[in-house]
Every structure is written in structure tokens, then in C-alpha cells.
Design a protein around this motif. Structure first.
Motif, mmCIF file in Angstrom:
data_model
loop_
_atom_site.group_PDB
_atom_site.id
_atom_site.type_symbol
_atom_site.label_atom_id
_atom_site.label_comp_id
_atom_site.label_asym_id
_atom_site.label_seq_id
_atom_site.Cartn_x
_atom_site.Cartn_y
_atom_site.Cartn_z
ATOM 1 N N ASP A 4 -2.704 -0.893 -13.318
ATOM 2 C CA ASP A 4 -2.779 -0.705 -11.881
ATOM 3 C C ASP A 4 -1.530 -1.286 -11.222
ATOM 4 O O ASP A 4 -1.209 -2.455 -11.374
ATOM 5 C CB ASP A 4 -4.036 -1.389 -11.339
ATOM 6 C CG ASP A 4 -4.288 -1.063 -9.885
ATOM 7 O OD1 ASP A 4 -5.220 -1.652 -9.346
ATOM 8 O OD2 ASP A 4 -3.583 -0.228 -9.314
ATOM 9 N N ASN A 6 -0.993 -1.825 -8.071
ATOM 10 C CA ASN A 6 -1.283 -2.686 -6.932
ATOM 11 C C ASN A 6 -1.789 -4.062 -7.343
ATOM 12 O O ASN A 6 -1.958 -4.926 -6.502
ATOM 13 C CB ASN A 6 -2.323 -2.026 -6.018
ATOM 14 C CG ASN A 6 -1.803 -0.750 -5.419
ATOM 15 O OD1 ASN A 6 -0.600 -0.612 -5.171
ATOM 16 N ND2 ASN A 6 -2.695 0.194 -5.197
ATOM 17 N N TRP A 7 -2.033 -4.271 -8.620
ATOM 18 C CA TRP A 7 -2.582 -5.538 -9.070
ATOM 19 C C TRP A 7 -1.509 -6.591 -9.080
ATOM 20 O O TRP A 7 -0.378 -6.372 -9.491
ATOM 21 C CB TRP A 7 -3.173 -5.383 -10.462
ATOM 22 C CG TRP A 7 -3.869 -6.622 -10.909
ATOM 23 C CD1 TRP A 7 -5.106 -7.020 -10.543
ATOM 24 C CD2 TRP A 7 -3.367 -7.608 -11.799
ATOM 25 N NE1 TRP A 7 -5.425 -8.196 -11.137
ATOM 26 C CE2 TRP A 7 -4.355 -8.592 -11.922
ATOM 27 C CE3 TRP A 7 -2.185 -7.777 -12.477
ATOM 28 C CZ2 TRP A 7 -4.203 -9.712 -12.705
ATOM 29 C CZ3 TRP A 7 -2.041 -8.893 -13.266
ATOM 30 C CH2 TRP A 7 -3.036 -9.836 -13.379
ATOM 31 N N LYS A 16 -8.036 -9.563 -1.893
ATOM 32 C CA LYS A 16 -8.148 -8.202 -2.412
ATOM 33 C C LYS A 16 -9.296 -7.471 -1.723
ATOM 34 O O LYS A 16 -9.164 -6.301 -1.379
ATOM 35 C CB LYS A 16 -8.373 -8.238 -3.921
ATOM 36 C CG LYS A 16 -8.394 -6.880 -4.558
ATOM 37 C CD LYS A 16 -8.534 -6.984 -6.063
ATOM 38 C CE LYS A 16 -8.529 -5.617 -6.692
ATOM 39 N NZ LYS A 16 -8.663 -5.677 -8.139
ATOM 40 N N LEU A 17 -10.416 -8.168 -1.498
ATOM 41 C CA LEU A 17 -11.549 -7.573 -0.818
ATOM 42 C C LEU A 17 -11.189 -7.204 0.623
ATOM 43 O O LEU A 17 -11.527 -6.119 1.094
ATOM 44 C CB LEU A 17 -12.738 -8.531 -0.840
ATOM 45 C CG LEU A 17 -14.007 -8.046 -0.156
ATOM 46 C CD1 LEU A 17 -14.549 -6.826 -0.884
ATOM 47 C CD2 LEU A 17 -15.037 -9.145 -0.117
ATOM 48 N N ARG A 19 -8.169 -6.531 1.763
ATOM 49 C CA ARG A 19 -7.216 -5.411 1.712
ATOM 50 C C ARG A 19 -7.941 -4.094 1.453
ATOM 51 O O ARG A 19 -7.684 -3.082 2.113
ATOM 52 C CB ARG A 19 -6.177 -5.652 0.610
ATOM 53 C CG ARG A 19 -5.151 -4.522 0.484
ATOM 54 C CD ARG A 19 -4.093 -4.819 -0.564
ATOM 55 N NE ARG A 19 -4.623 -5.157 -1.859
ATOM 56 C CZ ARG A 19 -4.987 -4.268 -2.785
ATOM 57 N NH1 ARG A 19 -4.900 -2.991 -2.548
ATOM 58 N NH2 ARG A 19 -5.437 -4.665 -3.962
ATOM 59 N N LYS A 20 -8.886 -4.104 0.534
ATOM 60 C CA LYS A 20 -9.653 -2.891 0.241
ATOM 61 C C LYS A 20 -10.512 -2.477 1.440
ATOM 62 O O LYS A 20 -10.685 -1.292 1.703
ATOM 63 C CB LYS A 20 -10.549 -3.087 -0.980
ATOM 64 C CG LYS A 20 -9.793 -3.206 -2.269
ATOM 65 C CD LYS A 20 -9.286 -1.870 -2.692
ATOM 66 C CE LYS A 20 -8.696 -1.952 -4.083
ATOM 67 N NZ LYS A 20 -8.156 -0.691 -4.525
ATOM 68 N N GLU A 23 -8.338 -0.674 3.867
ATOM 69 C CA GLU A 23 -7.970 0.668 3.401
ATOM 70 C C GLU A 23 -9.110 1.659 3.586
ATOM 71 O O GLU A 23 -8.882 2.810 3.941
ATOM 72 C CB GLU A 23 -7.567 0.620 1.926
ATOM 73 C CG GLU A 23 -6.251 -0.068 1.675
ATOM 74 C CD GLU A 23 -5.955 -0.221 0.188
ATOM 75 O OE1 GLU A 23 -6.762 0.260 -0.645
ATOM 76 O OE2 GLU A 23 -4.922 -0.821 -0.135
ATOM 77 N N SER A 24 -10.326 1.240 3.326
ATOM 78 C CA SER A 24 -11.486 2.128 3.480
ATOM 79 C C SER A 24 -12.611 1.339 4.148
ATOM 80 O O SER A 24 -13.434 0.724 3.466
ATOM 81 C CB SER A 24 -11.924 2.670 2.129
ATOM 82 O OG SER A 24 -12.148 1.620 1.235
#
Length: 93
Positions: A4, A6-7, A16-17, A19-20, A23-24
Motif C-alpha cells: 500500500d 499510503n501506508w 489513519k482513522l 484520514r479515512k 476521505e469517505s
């Protein structure tokens, strides 16, 4: 080895949570709705009357899944709207 792109080893789980979620945004909404429906169903479990336990649980599962599917549908519609109908600036993809 992770493939990945983006990792990042420095990125923590909470960032990370976040950022996700940016995004959605409909994913956390679907998760929160699912948990809300399940919590309400468990709260109403004691006052279900003479309805069988299995029927009550089936109805609770269907409501929770319906909320998640609805949130996913809204997310797809939103992403299609932003992709195809919102005018883009000349320099963007």
C-alpha cells in the motif's frame, strides 16, 4: 511487506482513522447508525411484548443492515455527484 503506497510506519491508528473518515465520511455515519440501531434494539428487547426473541432479532438485524446500505448508497451517490456533476477547475484531474 506492505504494497500500500499510503501506508506509513509513523502514522498512528487514530490519525489513519481520521484520514479515512475525511476521505469517505459516510463510512463512520453508517457505523454509528448500525451501532445506534443495535443499541436501541437491545434496549427495547425487554419490552417486546409477546413477540418471539428470534423475530425481534431478525427485525433488528434488517433495520441495522438497512441503515448501513442506505449510508453506502448515499456515499456512492455523493461521490458520483462530485465526480461527474461538479465543475472542476482547469488544472484538476
Amino acid at each position: 511487506m506492505c504494497s500500500d503506497k499510503n501506508w506509513s510506519a509513523d502514522e498512528e491508528h487514530s490519525s489513519k482513522l481520521v484520514r479515512k473518515a475525511r476521505e469517505s465520511p459516510f463510512v463512520p455515519i453508517g457505523m454509528a447508525g448500525f451501532l445506534g440501531v443495535v443499541a436501541y434494539g437491545l434496549y427495547k428487547l425487554k419490552s417486546r411484548g409477546d413477540t418471539k426473541m428470534s423475530i425481534h432479532l431478525i427485525h433488528m438485524r434488517v433495520r441495522a443492515q438497512g441503515f448501513v446500505v442506505g449510508a453506502m448508497t448515499l456515499g456512492v451517490m455523493y461521490s458520483m455527484y462530485t465526480e461527474y456533476f461538479v465543475p472542476k477547475e482547469p488544472g484538476e484531474k
